[in-house]
Design an enzyme around this catalytic site. Structure first.
Site, PDB file in Angstrom:
ATOM      1  N   GLU A 156       0.809  -1.223   0.000  1.00  0.00           N
ATOM      2  CA  GLU A 156       0.000   0.000   0.000  1.00  0.00           C
ATOM      3  C   GLU A 156       0.843   1.276   0.000  1.00  0.00           C
ATOM      4  OE1 GLU A 156      -2.993  -0.323   3.084  1.00  0.00           O
ATOM      5  OE2 GLU A 156      -4.227  -1.597   1.809  1.00  0.00           O
ATOM      6  N   GLU A 307      -6.623  -8.198  -0.516  1.00  0.00           N
ATOM      7  CA  GLU A 307      -7.022  -8.185   0.897  1.00  0.00           C
ATOM      8  C   GLU A 307      -8.496  -7.828   0.999  1.00  0.00           C
ATOM      9  OE1 GLU A 307      -4.877  -5.521   3.457  1.00  0.00           O
ATOM     10  OE2 GLU A 307      -2.945  -5.958   2.544  1.00  0.00           O
TER      11      GLU A 307
END
Ligand code: GLA
Ligand code: ZN
Length: 669
Positions: A156, A307
């Site tokens: 991320e 995710e």
């Protein structure tokens, strides 16, 4: 026949099932239990190493890979593949201590202390060197391991740095972009408030306590920061690729994350991956939009759902549990919109740290007789049943919706006509009207090939980049339909207003010109009164006062001093039409408009579905795979008419009225 994409990895041609696994937080005994439970839950891929830097390199000159050898071998022995992350999202404390300039500086240019994660300066040469070195060692050690499926670079990427190193690199970036200071001053309109730069060294990042009101500077700093972080990713990627050319490489994105332009990222990634954490305000259509956006980043290539939480999050104000069935429903929602995996954060809930109450497959009790474990295991078994039938399948859309990060930044930067432009909300609103008709939608970008679409929607296209208006004109000239809205065509790519007024380069295709823009207070509204007498619809927020130059008026304003002026127009252009919605109407108007436009273009849904029931289709060669998703908590039905289809999970043939449980899913081939 649509395109069919190859599997992400030939080693595992199936829908991957698994997620983030952090063995560095646990003992060997727990690892053994993890492997046993993973097998039981039908886990086929585990993501390891995401934040393991200090566990792999406790000091600059010492490496400790032995534990990871054991974990990867253990997973492999249990038939579980490995998505191997580089740990560069979480630099170790020794690095910050030895090289303080690797730390990020905040919006005031003040260096942060060590801590948290993603706290590095993306332009730090020491950070780049040390993260690259770690990537090289991982590739050399595990590149040939039979379990390795995919590289997951860092985690991320995000945020921004405002340090002096970044300032210096920014000036170089600007020199490469503009060549001369004169050119930069012209494009940034710097004589305003005496902001003309007379030396490159005067240019600073848009620090909060310094220059924040030069829009050209702001949008360029966003682009520069985006490029800086891509450079970190590329640095690691190129090392991995040189050593393991067969292993695909990705990083995990975050949907409509404003600080990064993912369209540019996707070009550097072998497969796009993203982390899906809807907040409580997200409707099913909003989640679907994010999946479609992610699929659009690589022009339709399937992506990885990297995710999602198996139960609850812990970052929201209120972290409700996913209701029974919702994990399954949202997993198939992702697959229906192009995901070739169902992966979670996290496998086992850690005992400490700020994520110790985050949802996980295995909770602190460590038990398998739990609701979540059962739901995950059922899904695992189903994904195995589906085998390779879904992966690589495309979504065949005739409708496209244009989204652009630069546009979003420029819009939000504009001072006036209202502070909150609501770009994302507006895009989602238009998307929702199409989604609720069960027609597939591609999210496209200014550099996308638009020629294959019959309907193109571009809400609030404030910034029109070179070449975009021409592509839109070609689409319409060839018989397509274009829909545009208020606040479109105001500025060019450096955020300078067009000299010929609004909607700038879109004037010719739209056949209008905008004289003024009114901003409405929250309790004010106007109405779009349909000229054919078919009704009136409330509109709010902003209202363009426009004149036609060839366009036909389909609705006018109902009140205020501009009552009777055009509020909805259609311009015949070549063989197609271009619509302009001059204000922000409520959802029912958009639902009606798009209903009509889809009929005009002959775009139909696979089935007529009741409220809250979604029918999404992926296409693989000649084969269509239908996902029937009941987003309602209560039972619903779908009339299949005369069609006889095969249930991909049970193998039974179905026809007539299909029954769906609350949150139920049926997959039909
Ligand atoms: C992100 C991160 C994970 C974890 C989750 C929690 O997606 O990538 O490491 O922090 O959020 O929701
Ligand atoms: Zn920096």
């Amino acid at each position: 026949m649509t395109v069919q994409y190859p599997p992400v990895s030939p080693k595992a041609p199936m829908l991957w099932h698994g997620g983030d696994y952090n063995p560095e937080q646990w003992s060997r005994e727990i690892w053994a239990e993890d492997f046993r439970l993973m097998q039981k839950a039908g886990i086929t891929a585990a993501t390891v190493g995401v934040f393991s830097w200090v566990s792999l390199q406790p000091s600059e000159d010492r490496f400790t890979f032995e534990w990871l050898d054991e974990v990867i071998d253990g997973l492999h022995a249990h038939g579980i593949h490995v998505i191997l992350a580089t740990p560069s999202a979480a630099p170790p404390a020794w690095m910050s201590q030895a090289y303080p300039e690797t730390l990020r500086s905040d919006e005031n240019g003040i260096r942060r202390q060590h801590g948290q994660r993603v706290n590095y300066c993306p332009n730090s040469s020491d950070y780049r060197r040390l993260s690259g070195e770690m990537a090289r060692r991982l590739a050399e050690r595990y590149g040939k391991h039979a379990a390795l499926l995919l590289w997951h670079v860092s985690n991320e990427y995000g945020g921004a740095c405002y340090c002096d190193t970044c300032a210096a690199r920014f000036r170089e970036w600007l020199q490469a972009r503009y060549g001369t200071l004169d050119e930069l001053n012209a494009r940034w309109w710097t004589p305003f408030w005496s902001h003309t730069y007379t030396d490159w060294g005067q240019i600073m990042p848009p620090r909060r306590n310094a220059e924040t009101l030069t829009h050209g500077l702001n949008v360029d700093y966003f682009r520069f920061m985006n490029d800086s972080q891509i450079a970190c990713y590329r640095g690691e990627r190129d090392i991995l690729r040189a050593i393991t050319p067969e292993t695909p490489i990705t990083t995990n994105l975050m949907g409509t994350y404003k600080p990064l332009d993912y369209r540019r990222w996707a070009k550097e990634m072998d497969v796009v991956a993203w982390d899906c954490y809807p907040n409580p305000n997200h409707a099913a259509s909003d989640i679907a939009f994010l999946h479609d956006l992610t699929r659009g980043l690589k022009d339709g290539q399937p992506f990885l759902l990297m995710e999602q939480t198996p139960s609850s999050q812990n970052w929201q104000e209120i972290n409700a549990l996913k209701r029974p069935g919702v994990l399954r429903l949202w997993s198939y929602l992702a697959v229906a919109h192009g995901a070739d995996s169902v992966l979670y954060f996290q496998w086992r809930r850690g005992r400490g740290g700020c994520e110790k109450l985050h949802g996980a497959v295995v909770e602190h009790a460590g038990r398998e007789d739990t609701r979540v474990f059962r739901e995950v295991s059922q899904l695992g078994a189903e994904l195995q049943t589906l085998g390779d039938s879904v992966i690589g399948a495309a979504v065949d859309a005739q409708v496209a919706l244009l989204f652009d990060w630069d546009n979003w930044h420029a819009l939000d930067d504009a001072v006036g006509p209202v502070r909150d432009k609501r770009y994302l909300e507006t895009v989602r609103k238009h998307y929702r009207a199409l989604y609720s008709r069960n027609v597939p939608v591609d999210i496209v970008f200014p550099d996308s090939d638009l020629s294959r679409y019959k309907l193109l929607v571009a809400p609030m296209l404030y910034m029109v980049k070179p070449g975009v208006a021409e592509k839109i004109e070609a689409l319409v000239a060839n018989g397509g339909t274009f829909v545009s809205t208020y606040l479109s065509g105001l500025v060019d790519e450096t955020d300078l207003a067009f000299e010929n007024g609004y909607p700038g380069p879109l004037s010719s295709v739209l056949g209008i010109w905008v004289e003024e823009i009114d901003a409405l207070y929250p309790d004010q509204e106007n109405t779009l009164v349909m000229s054919d007498g078919s009704g009136a619809y409330p509109c709010r927020h902003l209202a363009d006062l426009l004149h036609t130059q060839g366009a036909e008026v389909l609705a006018t304003y109902g009140s205020d001093f501009y009552a009777g002026m055009p509020a909805l127009t259609r311009n015949a252009f070549g063989r197609g039409s271009a619509y302009y919605i001059a204000s922000d109407p409520d959802q029912p108007f958009l639902n009606r408009l798009y209903g009509d436009l889809l009929v005009d273009q002959g775009i139909t849904a696979a089935f007529r579905a009741p409220e809250g029931v979604e029918v999404a289709v992926r296409v693989k060669g000649e084969q269509s795979i239908l996902f029937v998703l009941n987003h309602n908590a209560s039972v619903a039905t779908l009339d299949l008419g005369s069609k006889v289809l095969r249930d991909s999970l049970t193998g039974e043939m179905v026809s007539g009225i299909l029954a769906l449980d609350g949150y139920g899913v049926r997959i039909l081939g």
